[in-house]
Design a protein around this motif. Structure first.
Motif: not given
Ligand SMILES: Nc1nc2c(ncn2[C@@H]2O[C@H](COP(=O)(O)OP(=O)(O)O)[C@@H](O)[C@H]2O)c(=O)[nH]1
Ligand code: B12
Ligand SMILES: [Mg+2]
Lengths: 313, 131, 553
Positions: A53, A55-56, A93, A189, A192, A222-224, C190-191
């Motif tokens: 979660g 943001g990877k 993913d 990440n 924001d 970062t803000i992915a 919306l996670k």
């Molecule tokens: N606020 C915010 N949310 C993010 C950012 N990057 C990813 N997210 C959100 O975090 C959640 C999980 O992202 P995901 O890429 O699936 O994470 P992973 O499990 O690490 O691969 C999603 O709802 C994304 O939209 C960011 O830079 N800022």
């Protein structure tokens, strides 16, 4: 289809099928790998790891986009855990990697860990080599990790990036243990969200204690979601490659990787042949019964089995 | 060999009804298959993903009886174009009973209407995936 | 009391539970309601805590509004359908908008292909709204503008602009906007994606704020627990979530510190609940929801205006209980669920149609839904007295139990930082999915019996029904319509108003005044949502699906 030849030609279908063969431990895979191996070694392997979660996947999607701008051919291996109860997995993913996969020079493949620990599947290394042989310049590996388990990815990748988010004090805490061995770059990440600067500071403070090595690990924000800080991240990854090349560490890293893989291969091989041998003729069953009825101790039984093994071809 | 069935699942187009899809995804996982779930996608994206992921099954969900036939027509077209005919294609969600034969004519292997027992989906896949 | 009987006798099952899993006793006695204090817990209708109903006279004064949700093809076809429904006696409309518009795309957008007129009516400019309500007395009948989170402001602005253009004072326009950003996230996911969720909350807050001053009869937001109930959560989670989401929007508006108090805007809130299969549990749920809301508004916000403390709600019978198999049976389910809503004290009701699991309802199907409500209102006499089930040992004790569990769920959400935060964390989605999977598991194992699906199945359905099919040319027609509109309107004016909208959006002021201007200049839905919504998603992200996945997965 001559898979090896087609992989070398960059044929996506061949690449895709080849990875399946590897994952299924199909005997033909071994031969093809042997053919491909001499053509590997030019791709750069980048690991992206961190808790779920953070943001990877979103980050990977943005990194693909940026590297495409730099005209690189990109492959992604996205790994999610296989359920230990049912052997199945939901690999999700790709949901967040929807911006670039139709690009001809991008290839994304999802994998379940299939019983392996440490966040990687047993086939990851070989899949990476397939992409490498097929001409992908960069191979990104996304894997879930928290704490020390990411050690595996650090051994496979040239550059390992650990991703955390602000407010995840705990994660940083658990990371602490393996903190100095694993990452080459740390990314905060979701910058924001409030607390990003605090997280960066906290991490930098911890890094001050890191054993002195030449590569100075940095902490990036970062803000992915908004494509913010991605260029800087790529610059840093590329700087790390340059460092590896210039210092000869690249070679060293590969040695570490293949030492690990070789040991794994040998162990796996031995284990399999031993199991095959003792399971096939009912020997295992018998011996277990003897152990349970206290006729023999587990240690003696193990020694006996090993002693009676025929050497494998 | 340790073969594992791989299934691609997707919501078709803009259809946001994901309750059925998550229930099915879970059942497939618990049935021991590897599910690559990609959320909402258009036909082109679904086919390209099937190629990259080398799945055995393409499972598509839409509850929009209004658009699902048209979009499925496109899915099947691209599957042919990309030579992915060896994949088992299954569709779940709403198709009007009168239209189910059309779905089959397009080459969709099986249709699972609302109320389908999720076990039947898992066992269908296990029995019909080409070996 | 004959306690001895309780132990005796063989029963069909070991445990009996409600649909949401609350254990149910064989028989309820005064002991089960021993703690009930009439004045504190019930009281007369129209008085604190409103358990028995929000108005003193309830249906003896005014029957609930028959509000059927509908929309098909484009404006003209929907206009025909609305006229027919009006003739048959509906007393309120609710617009079902198509998928392309819900997401904020015009029909001439490449993304919209195959999605126009799907699931509802295509409405992308004021022109559509004008045609859709042509010849219908919108000054006499209330309308609900039901849409997903993306288009809350523009779609409402279109309806209000239509009223203004017809010379109706905005102060007199009656209706509801259902753009509750919370609900969709609850049923989907919306996670952790605060930027857009927060922007959607902000837009919703803008509408609330603007309406409080400019259109006081308009209900700018309807908290729609229906959406996540249908996505999976159970009865008590539904109302726990309902309250949590409404509280979150209260916090959003209050945090702006622009001089509004809860009594200025909360009286305009409305709510939209489901009526599911478990007859008594649903009635208990509606009663509990009213009591719970009143308590929270009183204790937490010190509300003074009684209207702030009243939970007004619309009910939609539960579509997900309706089956694809033996569809005529659905008519019966709908009738029972409607009866539960009536006994639960509903203000307006949509009765689903028997073809729910197949298609947009046909004329015959909608007619039966309307007649179902009319039979209930005119023949059954359940409207003769208020809250007739009050005092039932069972219903009162179930009401208490549902409320207790709902409060627990509400507190769990609060522990996760409130509704929006819990959404961002993905926690709500997890809860929803968990319940949906449990529900499915019960069907699979036969623990939950569904006639025609896992029991009493038939090879062939005994009754044949007809199906609605949308106009196959709809995409082409609407695309041409969009192109024509963009050619004929004053494009300089459109640009000017859109710039104004952008400025308002950037500066953080209320976007509604600029939105009204843009709408009146015939700016389109896509143009406006580009400014107020899409701009806020990842810059550089073009793919509609990465945008969608952020919204729903
Ligand atoms: N606020 C915010 N949310 C993010 C950012 N990057 C990813 N997210 C959100 O975090 C959640 C999980 O992202 P995901 O890429 O699936 O994470 P992973 O499990 O690490 O691969 C999603 O709802 C994304 O939209 C960011 O830079 N800022
Ligand atoms: C629940 C629901 C909703 C919820 C969605 C919650 C969610 N997040 O999922 C809410 C209330 C939000 C909603 C909204 C809308 N809905 Co709705 N909704 C339904 C409803 C009542 C039930 C669907 C459901 O979840 N069933 C339970 C699950 C478990 O079953 P299932 O999805 O059918 O899945 C099973 C099978 O189909 C199959 N299956 C499904 N997917 C897959 C995939 C694979 C690979 C396989 C093998 C099998 C499979 O297996 C599952 C298990 O048996 C249906 C009507 C109905 N009874 O079907 C209408 C329905 C689908 N909705 C409809 C519409 C129009 C809408 C709206 C567009 C209305 C509007 N204009 O605002 C909106 C907007 C949604 C959008 N933009 O996409 C229409 C679609 C019309 C059509 N067919 O042409 C329906 C049919 C109702 C109707 N008659 O009007 N809806
Ligand atoms: Mg991921």
């Amino acid at each position: 289809m001559d898979i090896a030849k087609e992989v070398l030609n960059g044929n996506k279908r061949a690449v895709s099928r080849m990875i399946t063969l590897i994952e299924n431990k199909d005997p033909v895979a071994k031969e093809i790998i042997n053919e491909l191996y001499p053509h590997t070694g030019s791709g750069k392997i980048v690991g992206i790891t961190g808790p779920p979660g953070v943001g990877k996947s979103t980050l990977v999607d943005q990194m693909i986009k940026e590297w495409r701008k730099r005209d690189k051919k990109i492959a992604v291996v996205a790994i999610d855990p296989t359920s230990p109860f049912h052997g199945g997995a939901i690999l999700g993913d790709r949901i967040r990697m929807q911006d670039n996969f139709l690009d001809e020079n991008v290839f994304i493949r999802s994998m379940g860990t299939r019983g392996a620990y440490g966040g990687l599947s047993k086939s990851t290394g070989e899949a990476v080599n397939v992409f490498d042989a097929a001409g992908y310049d960069i191979i990104l590996i996304e894997t879930v990790g928290a704490g020390q388990v990411e050690v595996d990815i650090a051994k496979l990748a040239h550059t390992t990036t650990v991703v955390v988010v602000p407010g995840l004090g705990d994660a940083i805490q658990t990371m602490k243990a393996g903190m100095f061995e694993i990452p080459d770059i740390i990314v905060v990440n979701k910058a924001d969200l409030t607390g990003a600067d605090d997280a960066v500071m906290e991490l930098e403070l911890m890094l001050a204690w890191a054993p002195k090595i030449e590569w100075k690990m940095s902490v990036l924000k970062t803000i992915a979601l908004e494509n913010d800080g991605i260029e800087e991240l790529l610059d840093e990854v590329e700087r790390h490659w340059k460092y590896l090349e210039e210092t000869g560490m690249l070679y060293k890293r590969e040695e570490t990787r293949y030492e690990e893989e070789l040991v794994d291969l040998v162990t796996e091989n031995i284990k399999e042949s031993v199991l095959k041998e003792i399971k096939s003729n009912g020997k295992l069953d018998m011996i277990v019964k003897k152990i349970v009825s206290r006729k023999i101790t587990p240690y003696t039984a193990a020694d006996e089995i090993l002693a009676g093994l025929k050497p494998n071809k | 060999m340790e073969r594992k069935i791989r299934v691609l699942t997707a919501k078709l187009g803009f259809d946001m009804h994901n309750r059925g899809m998550s229930v099915v995804n879970r059942a497939l996982r618990d049935g021991g298959t590897e599910v690559v779930y990609i959320g909402n996608q258009f036909p082109e994206g679904i086919a390209e993903t099937a190629l990259q992921e080398d799945v055995d099954v393409i499972g598509i969900s839409s509850l929009n009886s209004a658009s699902s036939l048209e979009l499925m027509e496109r899915v099947m077209g691209i599957i042919k174009k990309k030579h992915l005919e060896d994949k088992l294609v299954i569709f779940g969600g709403i198709v009007l009973p009168d239209d189910v034969p059309k779905l089959k004519e397009m080459g969709v292997n099986e249709y699972f209407p609302p109320g389908s027992n999720v076990d039947s989906i898992v066992s269908y896949i296990k029995e019909n995936v080409p070996q | 009391m004959e306690k001895s009987n309780i132990a005796k006798g063989k029963e069909r099952k070991e445990v009996f539970t409600t649909s949401s899993g609350i254990p149910i006793k064989r028989i309820y006695t005064p002991e089960d309601v021993a703690d009930l204090d009439y004045n504190r817990d019930l009281g007369p209708s129209g008085e604190d805590p409103y358990t028995r109903g929000i108005y003193p006279t309830m249906y003896r004064g005014k029957l609930w509004t028959i509000r059927q949700f509908g929309g098909l093809n484009a404006a003209e076809a929907t206009n025909d359908r609305y006229k027919l429904m009006y003739q048959m006696g509906v007393t309120g409309f609710a617009i079902a908008i198509d998928d392309a518009s819900l997401i904020g795309f015009d029909p001439d957008s490449p993304e919209a292909e195959g999605e126009v007129g799907v699931g509802g009516v295509s409405v992308f400019s004021l022109k559509d709204m004008e045609d859709m309500f042509d010849g219908l007395p919108i000054d006499k009948i209330s309308t609900a503008v039901i849409q997903a989170i993306n288009t809350t402001c523009p779609h409402t602005a279109m309806y209000l602009a239509l009223a203004e253009n017809r010379g109706i004072d905005l102060r007199d326009v009656d209706g509801t906007t259902e753009g509750d950003p919370c609900s969709f996230g609850g049923c989907s996911d919306l996670k952790a994606n605060p930027a857009p969720v927060r922007q959607l909350m902000r837009l919703c807050g803008d509408l609330v704020e603007w309406c409080a001053i400019n259109a006081p009869k308009w209900h700018p937001v309807s908290f729609t627990s229906y959406n996540y109930r249908e996505a999976g959560v159970n009865a008590y989670q539904e109302i726990g979530g309902l309250v949590a989401s409404a509280v979150d929007l209260i916090e959003e508006v209050l945090s702006r510190d622009r001089g509004l108090t809860v009594d200025d805007f909360v009286p305009h809130y409305t709510f939209h609940l489901a009526s599911h299969n478990d007859f008594f549990e649903e009635i208990a749920k509606m009663r509990a929801a009213r009591r719970m809301w009143c308590k929270i508004m009183t204790e937490r916000y010190d509300a003074k205006d009684p209207r702030t403390k009243m939970l007004r709600f619309h009910v939609q019978t539960s579509g997900s209980t309706l089956t694809y198999q033996q569809p005529i049976n659905n008519a019966i389910r709908v009738a029972y669920q409607s009866l539960a809503a009536a006994l639960g004290g509903v203000q307006s009701l949509h009765a689903c149609s028997y073809d729910e699991a197949l298609c947009i309802p046909t004329e015959e199907a909608v007619t039966l839904s309307i007649r179902t409500q009319q039979i209930l209102q005119n023949e059954s006499n359940v409207t003769n007295t208020i809250d007739p089930l009050a005092g039932s040992y069972y219903v009162e004790s179930l009401t208490n139990e549902v409320e207790k569990r709902a409060m627990d769920f509400f507190h769990q959400i609060e522990d996760h930082g409130g509704w929006t935060k819990a959404l961002e964390l993905g926690w709500l989605r997890q809860q929803t999915e968990k319940e949906a999977i449990k529900y499915e598991e019960e069907i699979r194992t036969g623990k939950r019996r569904i006639v025609g699906v896992n029991c009493f199945q038939m090879e062939e359905d005994p009754s044949k029904i007809t199906y609605f099919r949308p106009d196959p040319e709809i995409y082409k027609k609407q695309k041409a319509r969009a192109e024509k509109l963009k050619e004929e309107r004053d494009n300089d004016k459109v640009e000017e108003t859109l710039n104004e909208l952008r400025d308002a959006d950037d500066s953080g002021e209320n976007v509604m005044p600029a939105m009204m201007k843009a709408v009146k200049a015939y700016a389109t839905l896509e143009e406006m949502t580009d400014v107020t919504v899409r701009r806020h998603f990842a810059s550089g992200t073009k793919s509609i699906f990465s945008h969608l996945s952020r919204m729903i997965e």
